[in-house]
Design a protein around this motif. Structure first.
Motif, PDB file in Angstrom:
ATOM      1  N   ARG A 109     -51.901  11.811 -32.350  1.00 59.02           N
ATOM      2  CA  ARG A 109     -52.703  11.680 -31.133  1.00 59.02           C
ATOM      3  C   ARG A 109     -54.152  12.081 -31.402  1.00 59.02           C
ATOM      4  N   ILE A 110     -54.350  13.106 -32.222  1.00 57.06           N
ATOM      5  CA  ILE A 110     -55.716  13.495 -32.617  1.00 57.06           C
ATOM      6  C   ILE A 110     -56.364  12.345 -33.375  1.00 57.06           C
ATOM      7  N   LEU A 111     -55.637  11.756 -34.311  1.00 62.92           N
ATOM      8  CA  LEU A 111     -56.175  10.633 -35.085  1.00 62.92           C
ATOM      9  C   LEU A 111     -56.529   9.448 -34.200  1.00 62.92           C
ATOM     10  N   GLU A 112     -55.703   9.210 -33.193  1.00 67.34           N
ATOM     11  CA  GLU A 112     -55.971   8.106 -32.272  1.00 67.34           C
ATOM     12  C   GLU A 112     -57.309   8.313 -31.555  1.00 67.34           C
ATOM     13  N   VAL A 113     -57.562   9.532 -31.111  1.00 68.63           N
ATOM     14  CA  VAL A 113     -58.830   9.844 -30.443  1.00 68.63           C
ATOM     15  C   VAL A 113     -59.990   9.714 -31.431  1.00 68.63           C
ATOM     16  N   LEU A 114     -59.831  10.269 -32.624  1.00 65.69           N
ATOM     17  CA  LEU A 114     -60.917  10.244 -33.607  1.00 65.69           C
ATOM     18  C   LEU A 114     -61.265   8.831 -34.052  1.00 65.69           C
ATOM     19  N   GLN A 115     -60.261   7.938 -34.103  1.00 64.04           N
ATOM     20  CA  GLN A 115     -60.542   6.548 -34.476  1.00 64.04           C
ATOM     21  C   GLN A 115     -61.394   5.842 -33.426  1.00 64.04           C
ATOM     22  N   LYS A 116     -61.239   6.238 -32.185  1.00 63.50           N
ATOM     23  CA  LYS A 116     -62.042   5.627 -31.123  1.00 63.50           C
ATOM     24  C   LYS A 116     -63.442   6.213 -31.095  1.00 63.50           C
ATOM     25  N   ASN A 117     -63.541   7.538 -31.320  1.00 61.97           N
ATOM     26  CA  ASN A 117     -64.842   8.203 -31.307  1.00 61.97           C
ATOM     27  C   ASN A 117     -64.703   9.534 -32.037  1.00 61.97           C
ATOM     28  N   ASN A 118     -65.152   9.574 -33.299  1.00 62.94           N
ATOM     29  CA  ASN A 118     -64.970  10.809 -34.065  1.00 62.94           C
ATOM     30  C   ASN A 118     -65.975  11.890 -33.680  1.00 62.94           C
ATOM     31  N   LEU A 119     -66.798  11.637 -32.687  1.00 61.14           N
ATOM     32  CA  LEU A 119     -67.699  12.661 -32.164  1.00 61.14           C
ATOM     33  C   LEU A 119     -67.106  13.360 -30.928  1.00 61.14           C
ATOM     34  N   THR A 120     -65.897  12.970 -30.544  1.00 64.17           N
ATOM     35  CA  THR A 120     -65.237  13.626 -29.415  1.00 64.17           C
ATOM     36  C   THR A 120     -65.062  15.100 -29.753  1.00 64.17           C
ATOM     37  N   SER A 121     -65.428  15.960 -28.834  1.00 61.14           N
ATOM     38  CA  SER A 121     -65.338  17.398 -29.109  1.00 61.14           C
ATOM     39  C   SER A 121     -63.885  17.823 -29.253  1.00 61.14           C
ATOM     40  N   SER A 140     -65.209 -19.320 -46.696  1.00 60.99           N
ATOM     41  CA  SER A 140     -65.183 -19.748 -45.293  1.00 60.99           C
ATOM     42  C   SER A 140     -66.239 -18.933 -44.556  1.00 60.99           C
ATOM     43  N   ILE A 141     -67.196 -19.636 -43.948  1.00 66.41           N
ATOM     44  CA  ILE A 141     -68.276 -18.976 -43.227  1.00 66.41           C
ATOM     45  C   ILE A 141     -67.778 -18.611 -41.827  1.00 66.41           C
ATOM     46  N   CYS A 142     -67.990 -17.384 -41.459  1.00 65.57           N
ATOM     47  CA  CYS A 142     -67.550 -16.865 -40.164  1.00 65.57           C
ATOM     48  C   CYS A 142     -68.532 -17.314 -39.072  1.00 65.57           C
ATOM     49  N   MET A 143     -68.027 -18.000 -38.055  1.00 64.50           N
ATOM     50  CA  MET A 143     -68.895 -18.441 -36.962  1.00 64.50           C
ATOM     51  C   MET A 143     -69.028 -17.382 -35.886  1.00 64.50           C
ATOM     52  N   ASP A 144     -67.968 -16.576 -35.704  1.00 67.16           N
ATOM     53  CA  ASP A 144     -67.982 -15.534 -34.682  1.00 67.16           C
ATOM     54  C   ASP A 144     -67.009 -14.443 -35.106  1.00 67.16           C
ATOM     55  N   ILE A 145     -67.409 -13.203 -34.953  1.00 71.15           N
ATOM     56  CA  ILE A 145     -66.515 -12.089 -35.240  1.00 71.15           C
ATOM     57  C   ILE A 145     -65.806 -11.754 -33.933  1.00 71.15           C
ATOM     58  N   VAL A 146     -64.556 -12.149 -33.845  1.00 73.09           N
ATOM     59  CA  VAL A 146     -63.781 -11.968 -32.624  1.00 73.09           C
ATOM     60  C   VAL A 146     -63.300 -10.530 -32.512  1.00 73.09           C
ATOM     61  N   LYS A 147     -62.879  -9.960 -33.626  1.00 69.62           N
ATOM     62  CA  LYS A 147     -62.434  -8.571 -33.642  1.00 69.62           C
ATOM     63  C   LYS A 147     -62.715  -8.005 -35.021  1.00 69.62           C
ATOM     64  N   SER A 148     -63.257  -6.812 -35.038  1.00 71.97           N
ATOM     65  CA  SER A 148     -63.549  -6.148 -36.294  1.00 71.97           C
ATOM     66  C   SER A 148     -63.356  -4.664 -36.086  1.00 71.97           C
ATOM     67  N   GLY A 149     -62.972  -3.980 -37.115  1.00 74.33           N
ATOM     68  CA  GLY A 149     -62.826  -2.540 -36.994  1.00 74.33           C
ATOM     69  C   GLY A 149     -61.886  -1.997 -38.036  1.00 74.33           C
ATOM     70  N   LEU A 150     -61.809  -0.711 -38.065  1.00 78.67           N
ATOM     71  CA  LEU A 150     -61.000  -0.062 -39.076  1.00 78.67           C
ATOM     72  C   LEU A 150     -59.960   0.860 -38.477  1.00 78.67           C
ATOM     73  N   THR A 151     -59.586   0.647 -37.221  1.00 81.48           N
ATOM     74  CA  THR A 151     -58.600   1.528 -36.610  1.00 81.48           C
ATOM     75  C   THR A 151     -57.201   1.104 -37.047  1.00 81.48           C
ATOM     76  N   LEU A 152     -56.377   2.096 -37.349  1.00 75.44           N
ATOM     77  CA  LEU A 152     -55.001   1.844 -37.758  1.00 75.44           C
ATOM     78  C   LEU A 152     -54.069   2.086 -36.584  1.00 75.44           C
ATOM     79  N   PRO A 153     -53.051   1.256 -36.444  1.00 73.40           N
ATOM     80  CA  PRO A 153     -52.095   1.475 -35.358  1.00 73.40           C
ATOM     81  C   PRO A 153     -51.254   2.714 -35.651  1.00 73.40           C
ATOM     82  N   MET A 154     -50.858   3.385 -34.603  1.00 73.47           N
ATOM     83  CA  MET A 154     -50.009   4.558 -34.738  1.00 73.47           C
ATOM     84  C   MET A 154     -48.554   4.109 -34.884  1.00 73.47           C
TER      85      MET A 154
END
Length: 164
Positions: free
Chosen positions: A10-22, A139-153
């Motif tokens: 649960r801590i990791l889930e919060v940090l993946q969204k915003n690692n500046l969360t206090s 393959s040239i990307c026309m639009d980035i629909v989803k990007s990120g580095l969050t891992l599912p729990m």
């Protein structure tokens, strides 16, 4: 590897969204004190579960960028050549992501460049000048629909959180 419990995830889930969360806010959200959250975060960093703290930049605000997905086929499966190629990809800043895969291609790359001329130069450095590479397909990307580095729990953690 030490065991991780639901609170760690649960801590990791919060940090993946915003690692500046206090740590206080994390603790309030999951039912721990701020010092307990801090101890867990320190432990997860020491064990390598948290490998980096980074800022995700907005490419739309940083000037024109071209994202290219590249499939790379090797000439041979020789371990030494594959390892040299992995190292070259790892050391190239324009290669944002690199996956060694099964199937028709041996590698899948996500490459980001400012211009097609930069990409052309990069193809010579990475592919044409590498005798181990048989072919590559861009393959040239026309639009980035989803990007990120969050891992599912893990499913068990999601179920435990949803049952509370």
């Amino acid at each position: 590897m030490e065991a991780f419990d639901t609170l760690d995830y649960r801590i990791l889930e919060v940090l993946q969204k915003n690692n500046l969360t206090s740590q206080r806010d994390i603790g309030n959200a999951i039912g721990l004190s701020a010092p307990a959250v801090q101890r867990r975060i320190v432990r997860m960093r020491e064990l390598g579960m948290i490998s980096a703290d980074m800022a995700l930049l907005n490419p739309e605000l940083l000037g024109p960028l071209i994202t290219i997905i590249v499939q790379v086929e090797m000439e041979t499966d020789k371990v030494e050549l594959v390892n040299k190629t992995k190292l070259k990809f790892r050391q190239t800043p324009q290669v944002q992501q690199c996956y060694y895969v099964t199937g028709e291609a041996d590698f899948m790359l996500v490459v980001v460049v400012h211009t097609m001329k930069e990409y052309e130069t990069l193809t010579h450095q990475l592919f044409f000048n590498n005798p181990g590479i048989q072919r590559f397909k861009s393959s040239i990307c026309m639009d980035i629909v989803k990007s990120g580095l969050t891992l599912p729990m893990p499913d068990a953690v999601v179920k435990a959180v949803n049952n509370k």
